[in-house]
Design a protein around this motif. Structure first.
Motif, PDB file in Angstrom:
ATOM      1  N   ARG A  52      -1.072  10.655   9.591  1.00 18.78           N
ATOM      2  CA  ARG A  52      -0.322  11.248   8.485  1.00 18.78           C
ATOM      3  C   ARG A  52       0.632  10.197   7.943  1.00 18.78           C
ATOM      4  O   ARG A  52       1.719  10.014   8.487  1.00 18.78           O
ATOM      5  N   PRO A  53       0.254   9.473   6.904  1.00 18.62           N
ATOM      6  CA  PRO A  53       1.179   8.455   6.387  1.00 18.62           C
ATOM      7  C   PRO A  53       2.407   9.102   5.757  1.00 18.62           C
ATOM      8  O   PRO A  53       2.313  10.060   5.005  1.00 18.62           O
ATOM      9  N   HIS A  54       3.560   8.573   6.100  1.00 16.09           N
ATOM     10  CA  HIS A  54       4.809   9.097   5.558  1.00 16.09           C
ATOM     11  C   HIS A  54       5.318   8.264   4.398  1.00 16.09           C
ATOM     12  O   HIS A  54       6.378   8.540   3.859  1.00 16.09           O
ATOM     13  N   TYR A  55       4.573   7.242   4.040  1.00 17.80           N
ATOM     14  CA  TYR A  55       4.920   6.422   2.882  1.00 17.80           C
ATOM     15  C   TYR A  55       3.611   6.034   2.201  1.00 17.80           C
ATOM     16  O   TYR A  55       2.522   6.204   2.774  1.00 17.80           O
ATOM     17  N   ALA A  56       3.690   5.521   0.994  1.00 18.57           N
ATOM     18  CA  ALA A  56       2.500   5.173   0.235  1.00 18.57           C
ATOM     19  C   ALA A  56       2.805   3.970  -0.644  1.00 18.57           C
ATOM     20  O   ALA A  56       3.852   3.327  -0.499  1.00 18.57           O
ATOM     21  N   GLN A  57       1.897   3.664  -1.549  1.00 21.06           N
ATOM     22  CA  GLN A  57       2.132   2.565  -2.472  1.00 21.06           C
ATOM     23  C   GLN A  57       3.376   2.836  -3.313  1.00 21.06           C
ATOM     24  O   GLN A  57       3.682   3.979  -3.641  1.00 21.06           O
ATOM     25  N   ASN A  58       4.083   1.758  -3.613  1.00 17.40           N
ATOM     26  CA  ASN A  58       5.324   1.786  -4.402  1.00 17.40           C
ATOM     27  C   ASN A  58       6.522   2.302  -3.618  1.00 17.40           C
ATOM     28  O   ASN A  58       7.589   2.541  -4.203  1.00 17.40           O
ATOM     29  N   VAL A 213       7.876  15.880  12.047  1.00 18.17           N
ATOM     30  CA  VAL A 213       8.732  16.385  10.967  1.00 18.17           C
ATOM     31  C   VAL A 213       9.942  15.487  10.786  1.00 18.17           C
ATOM     32  O   VAL A 213      10.330  15.153   9.662  1.00 18.17           O
ATOM     33  N   TRP A 214      10.544  15.069  11.900  1.00 18.74           N
ATOM     34  CA  TRP A 214      11.701  14.184  11.806  1.00 18.74           C
ATOM     35  C   TRP A 214      11.304  12.821  11.232  1.00 18.74           C
ATOM     36  O   TRP A 214      12.057  12.227  10.465  1.00 18.74           O
ATOM     37  N   GLU A 215      10.128  12.334  11.593  1.00 20.04           N
ATOM     38  CA  GLU A 215       9.676  11.044  11.063  1.00 20.04           C
ATOM     39  C   GLU A 215       9.490  11.123   9.552  1.00 20.04           C
ATOM     40  O   GLU A 215       9.859  10.198   8.820  1.00 20.04           O
ATOM     41  N   HIS A 216       8.932  12.230   9.078  1.00 19.75           N
ATOM     42  CA  HIS A 216       8.770  12.383   7.635  1.00 19.75           C
ATOM     43  C   HIS A 216      10.129  12.508   6.948  1.00 19.75           C
ATOM     44  O   HIS A 216      10.328  11.976   5.848  1.00 19.75           O
ATOM     45  N   PRO A 221      14.274  11.530   3.098  1.00 22.10           N
ATOM     46  CA  PRO A 221      15.447  12.345   3.446  1.00 22.10           C
ATOM     47  C   PRO A 221      15.922  13.191   2.277  1.00 22.10           C
ATOM     48  O   PRO A 221      15.717  12.856   1.106  1.00 22.10           O
ATOM     49  N   THR A 222      16.549  14.290   2.597  1.00 25.73           N
ATOM     50  CA  THR A 222      17.132  15.182   1.606  1.00 25.73           C
ATOM     51  C   THR A 222      18.282  15.934   2.257  1.00 25.73           C
ATOM     52  O   THR A 222      18.305  16.113   3.476  1.00 25.73           O
ATOM     53  N   VAL A 228      12.628  22.062   3.179  1.00 30.54           N
ATOM     54  CA  VAL A 228      12.067  21.428   4.367  1.00 30.54           C
ATOM     55  C   VAL A 228      11.589  22.505   5.329  1.00 30.54           C
ATOM     56  O   VAL A 228      11.900  23.694   5.152  1.00 30.54           O
ATOM     57  N   PRO A 229      10.816  22.143   6.358  1.00 26.74           N
ATOM     58  CA  PRO A 229      10.405  23.137   7.355  1.00 26.74           C
ATOM     59  C   PRO A 229      11.600  23.842   7.973  1.00 26.74           C
ATOM     60  O   PRO A 229      12.698  23.275   8.046  1.00 26.74           O
ATOM     61  N   PRO A 230      11.427  25.085   8.424  1.00 30.83           N
ATOM     62  CA  PRO A 230      12.560  25.889   8.913  1.00 30.83           C
ATOM     63  C   PRO A 230      13.381  25.219   9.997  1.00 30.83           C
ATOM     64  O   PRO A 230      14.613  25.305   9.988  1.00 30.83           O
ATOM     65  N   VAL A 231      12.734  24.538  10.936  1.00 30.91           N
ATOM     66  CA  VAL A 231      13.491  23.931  12.036  1.00 30.91           C
ATOM     67  C   VAL A 231      14.407  22.834  11.510  1.00 30.91           C
ATOM     68  O   VAL A 231      15.565  22.714  11.935  1.00 30.91           O
TER      69      VAL A 231
END
Length: 317
Positions: A52-58, A213-216, A221-222, A228-231
């Motif tokens: 599950r990549p948490h980042y992408a191009q740009n 979830v924490w890694e994403h 961040p927000t 975000v997910p409930p937890v």
């Protein structure tokens, strides 16, 4: 200070924090859409199950290591031991992800990332090497990265223990006011201490049971707990609650005690909160933090209401 004024100031603080949340939600629209995409993923898909990549191009990073070595040529040339040229990027350089490639034959790391500092400075590097030496170009991510450093954590724990021990010795020798033991008739300090402990328990619980979830969150961040997910939303709501209660506690303590005593009381409260965070964040990783939190919350509330419960009974008669 009249109870009405206390609640009024708390309401004002709550309104201010709510406004900040809304503004941060509007400002972080792109990050919000990233969270919507993340939560909409089909977890049964085999590709997502593998990675599950948490980042992408740009995506933008900032270099935190002294330097990172990049390969100018294609990754296959390096894997085949062909001649390649290298270049370096340095600490505090801002870089952007230009391309991501999967090379299954690579025994070191199958993921290669091409990053660029400018039009003339770009190259390839293993993903593991890159992520260990960069941080997302976002102040929240940089804050998380800084306070996740194990050496800094050990230093902070050491300094906190010494400072709190000296502070508590001074407070008890002067018979000064302190939360839980020689408290003042306001619930905010006790509530703040419990909320900090709850936040530490939730933070470690996310690390244990929802690390992805924490890694994403680290990459996107927000401050908005509603997207975000409930937890994670519960943890962010707890962080907002800590800020609000801290403002209310500071205002009430300042009005109830002389300036010198108020400063000493607030320093003691900060020390108790620091110890709570350290103790419960570490103990929860070993699952003993949960019963400890229940016992601590019961102790804190029982101690407070045993001492000041009559004030509330007389107030609402």
């Amino acid at each position: 200070m009249k109870p009405f004024h206390r609640y009024l100031r708390l309401a004002i603080a709550l309104a201010a924090m709510t406004t900040m949340t809304v503004l941060s939600s509007c400002h972080g629209y792109q990050r919000n859409s990233q969270w919507a995409y993340y939560m909409a993923k089909d977890t049964t898909d085999s590709t997502n199950a593998v990675r599950r990549p948490h980042y992408a191009q740009n995506y933008n990073f900032v270099v935190k290591a002294d330097s990172i070595t990049l390969i100018r040529q294609q990754p296959e040339e390096a894997l085949n031991h062909m001649h390649t040229d290298t270049l370096a990027i340095y600490r505090h350089d801002h870089i952007v992800v230009a391309d991501i490639r999967i090379i299954p034959t690579d025994s070191v790391d199958t993921v290669w990332v091409q990053v660029a500092r400018d039009q003339l400075t770009f190259g390839w590097v293993h993903e593991k090497s890159l992520l260990a030496d960069v941080v997302p170009d976002d102040p929240i991510s940089q804050f998380i990265s800084t306070f996740s450093d194990i050496h800094l954590l050990i230093f902070l724990i050491f300094i906190t223990i010494i400072s709190v021990a000296y502070l508590m010795r001074t407070i008890f020798r002067r018979n000064a006011r302190i939360v839980h033991f020689n408290d003042i008739p306001t619930l905010y300090p006790t509530l703040l201490s419990i909320t900090v402990a709850a936040g530490a328990v939730m933070y470690s619980s996310i690390q244990l049971f929802a690390s992805d979830v924490w890694e994403h969150f680290y990459y996107h961040p927000t401050l908005n707990p509603f997207i975000v997910p409930p937890v994670l939303g519960a943890f962010l709501a707890c962080v907002w609650a800590i800020l609000i209660i801290a403002i209310a506690a500071t205002d009430v303590v300042r009005g109830m005690l002389p300036a010198s005593e108020a400063v000493l009381y607030l320093c003691g409260l900060a020390g108790v909160c620091a110890v709570n965070y350290i103790v419960f964040s570490i103990s929860t990783l070993y699952y003993i933090g949960y019963p400890m939190f229940v016992a601590y919350a019961a102790f804190a509330l029982y101690t407070y209401f045993r001492r000041f419960g009559r004030l509330y009974k007389n107030q609402y008669k």
